[in-house]
Design a protein around this motif. Structure first.
Motif, mmCIF file in Angstrom:
data_model
loop_
_atom_site.group_PDB
_atom_site.id
_atom_site.type_symbol
_atom_site.label_atom_id
_atom_site.label_comp_id
_atom_site.label_asym_id
_atom_site.label_seq_id
_atom_site.Cartn_x
_atom_site.Cartn_y
_atom_site.Cartn_z
ATOM 1 N N THR A 1 -83.042 6.524 50.792
ATOM 2 C CA THR A 1 -82.342 6.429 51.693
ATOM 3 C C THR A 1 -81.532 5.164 51.788
ATOM 4 O OG1 THR A 1 -84.936 5.318 51.944
ATOM 5 C CG2 THR A 1 -84.462 6.979 52.956
ATOM 6 N N GLY A 2 -82.049 4.061 50.596
ATOM 7 C CA GLY A 2 -81.363 2.835 49.824
ATOM 8 C C GLY A 2 -81.050 2.118 51.656
ATOM 9 N N VAL A 3 -79.341 1.966 51.661
ATOM 10 C CA VAL A 3 -79.490 0.696 52.376
ATOM 11 C C VAL A 3 -79.771 1.664 53.893
ATOM 12 C CG1 VAL A 3 -76.991 1.643 52.093
ATOM 13 C CG2 VAL A 3 -77.823 -0.828 52.897
ATOM 14 N N LEU A 4 -79.406 2.817 54.129
ATOM 15 C CA LEU A 4 -79.151 3.378 54.943
ATOM 16 C C LEU A 4 -80.336 3.542 55.151
ATOM 17 C CD1 LEU A 4 -76.440 5.727 54.385
ATOM 18 C CD2 LEU A 4 -76.396 3.623 55.801
ATOM 19 N N GLY A 5 -82.290 3.405 55.146
ATOM 20 C CA GLY A 5 -83.333 3.775 55.508
ATOM 21 C C GLY A 5 -83.017 4.852 56.103
ATOM 22 N N THR A 6 -83.326 5.073 57.518
ATOM 23 C CA THR A 6 -84.035 6.508 58.313
ATOM 24 C C THR A 6 -81.983 7.068 58.406
ATOM 25 O OG1 THR A 6 -84.314 5.610 59.969
ATOM 26 C CG2 THR A 6 -86.252 5.971 58.813
ATOM 27 N N LEU A 7 -81.435 5.657 58.662
ATOM 28 C CA LEU A 7 -80.215 6.884 59.570
ATOM 29 C C LEU A 7 -79.601 7.704 58.614
ATOM 30 C CD1 LEU A 7 -78.523 3.651 60.775
ATOM 31 C CD2 LEU A 7 -80.353 4.795 62.026
ATOM 32 N N HIS A 8 -80.034 7.420 56.949
ATOM 33 C CA HIS A 8 -79.882 9.009 56.030
ATOM 34 C C HIS A 8 -79.551 9.603 56.799
ATOM 35 C CE1 HIS A 8 -83.263 10.040 55.305
ATOM 36 N NE2 HIS A 8 -83.338 11.070 54.258
ATOM 37 N N VAL A 9 -79.611 10.299 57.495
ATOM 38 C CA VAL A 9 -78.935 11.593 58.304
ATOM 39 C C VAL A 9 -78.676 11.975 58.551
ATOM 40 C CG1 VAL A 9 -82.155 11.897 58.973
ATOM 41 C CG2 VAL A 9 -80.645 11.135 60.510
ATOM 42 N N ALA A 10 -77.669 11.257 58.734
ATOM 43 C CA ALA A 10 -76.347 10.738 59.715
ATOM 44 C C ALA A 10 -75.718 11.391 58.691
ATOM 45 C CB ALA A 10 -75.661 9.899 60.671
ATOM 46 N N LYS A 11 -75.644 11.459 57.170
ATOM 47 C CA LYS A 11 -74.632 11.324 56.160
ATOM 48 C C LYS A 11 -73.482 12.408 55.484
ATOM 49 C CE LYS A 11 -77.415 10.320 52.876
ATOM 50 N NZ LYS A 11 -77.420 10.402 51.378
ATOM 51 N N PRO A 12 -73.948 13.702 56.556
ATOM 52 C CA PRO A 12 -73.139 15.115 56.363
ATOM 53 C C PRO A 12 -72.171 14.651 57.433
ATOM 54 C CG PRO A 12 -75.590 15.914 56.218
ATOM 55 C CD PRO A 12 -76.069 14.333 56.463
ATOM 56 N N ALA A 13 -72.883 14.241 58.767
ATOM 57 C CA ALA A 13 -71.974 14.241 60.026
ATOM 58 C C ALA A 13 -70.867 13.328 59.636
ATOM 59 C CB ALA A 13 -72.460 13.983 60.991
ATOM 60 N N VAL A 14 -71.065 11.969 58.947
ATOM 61 C CA VAL A 14 -69.969 11.093 59.258
ATOM 62 C C VAL A 14 -68.743 12.030 57.916
ATOM 63 C CG1 VAL A 14 -69.606 8.584 57.931
ATOM 64 C CG2 VAL A 14 -71.810 9.380 59.710
ATOM 65 N N ALA A 15 -69.677 12.358 56.836
ATOM 66 C CA ALA A 15 -68.797 13.218 55.996
ATOM 67 C C ALA A 15 -68.053 13.806 56.582
ATOM 68 C CB ALA A 15 -69.620 13.671 55.227
ATOM 69 N N VAL A 16 -68.086 14.053 57.226
ATOM 70 C CA VAL A 16 -66.777 15.664 58.073
ATOM 71 C C VAL A 16 -66.128 14.483 58.903
ATOM 72 C CG1 VAL A 16 -66.364 17.342 59.600
ATOM 73 C CG2 VAL A 16 -69.109 17.639 58.044
ATOM 74 N N ASP A 17 -67.236 13.372 59.251
ATOM 75 C CA ASP A 17 -66.050 12.900 60.251
ATOM 76 C C ASP A 17 -64.694 12.270 59.266
ATOM 77 O OD1 ASP A 17 -64.919 11.040 60.905
ATOM 78 O OD2 ASP A 17 -67.040 9.957 62.261
ATOM 79 N N MET A 18 -65.352 11.304 58.173
ATOM 80 C CA MET A 18 -64.518 11.485 57.337
ATOM 81 C C MET A 18 -63.424 12.273 56.234
ATOM 82 S SD MET A 18 -67.247 9.600 55.512
ATOM 83 C CE MET A 18 -66.452 8.903 53.618
#
Length: 260
Positions: free
Chosen positions: A45-62
């Motif tokens: 999880t690192g710096v994102l903590g529990t927010l890491h679940v959003a990584k796939p959506a953000v990757a598509v956004d990018m």
């Protein structure tokens, strides 16, 4: 579900309504961004903590907004935020972190912003303004074209709210435009100058939020562009035909900029 706990990239891309070839390109680029982030930061999880679940959506956004993929249709990016598993503000935090880690700089086209704010007929004038601004900073002789004389009466009132979209994406570099895209702060500044010059009220707070930029960066870009393009927006209409419009737009815009 992805290995990161969020929606899979395949599932997310399938919800965007893209054509097959474009959909596959977005999918591939999204996977590339996600792998690049995980290789640098690890799957923890690192710096994102529990927010890491959003990584796939953000990757598509990018993938849709970086300019690395050409997307020739409107994409409702709010779909990605809603499916990300986090709030809108949390989503922007994840997006900011991932873009910095992966090294992606968002590029925006005038069409992106004009569609968002329901002012599509201003697209060409905003684009011309950006091209002229680039030309002046680069010493070129290109000048803003004058096909916009009938737009003053057509765009009175307030820009309507619109969905967040990315459309006509091309590659580009931050700052000066390439292939029809510029840095968000420059597009925001040009859109504001053009819209207000033609009697369209701009909700600047919403514009800043939609572009994902800082208020100060926006104001600096707006002031710099306004000074460089002063003859276009504040002097060309003085006297003669259209003189009243020039005076009104100068006063209104100056008050808005000074009051923010």
């Amino acid at each position: 579900m992805s290995s990161d706990g969020g929606q899979s990239i395949d599932h997310l891309v399938s919800k965007l309504g893209l054509q097959n070839a474009v959909s596959e390109s977005v999918r591939a680029k999204g996977l590339e961004y996600l792998r690049k982030y995980n290789s640098k930061m690890g799957r923890q999880t690192g710096v994102l903590g529990t927010l890491h679940v959003a990584k796939p959506a953000v990757a598509v956004d990018m993938a849709c907004t970086s300019g690395d993929v050409y997307v020739n249709t409107a994409v409702d990016l709010k779909v990605l935020q809603r499916m990300s598993g986090v709030t809108a503000s949390q989503y922007q935090k994840v997006r900011s972190v991932m873009m910095q880690v992966v090294g992606v700089k968002q590029q925006v086209s005038p069409r992106d912003v004009c569609i968002q704010f329901g002012c599509l007929k201003l697209e060409k004038i905003v684009r011309d303004t950006l091209e002229e601004y680039d030309a002046r900073r680069g010493g070129d002789r290109a000048r803003v074209k004058g096909e916009d004389q009938t737009l003053g009466s057509a765009h009175g009132g307030e820009c309507s709210g619109g969905r967040v979209v990315c459309t006509g994406l091309d590659s580009g570099t931050d700052g000066a435009g390439q292939n029809g895209r510029w840095s968000p702060k420059l597009v925001g500044a040009a859109f504001t100058l053009v819209a207000e010059a033609y009697g369209t009220r701009v909700d600047k707070k919403r514009l800043i939020a939609a572009l994902g930029i800082q208020k100060r960066a926006y104001k600096v870009a707006l002031d710099a562009m306004g000074q460089e393009m002063h003859d276009v927006f504040f002097e060309e209409s003085d006297g003669g035909e259209g003189g009243d419009q020039g005076g009104d737009q100068g006063g209104d815009q100056g008050g808005d900029q000074g009051g923010d």
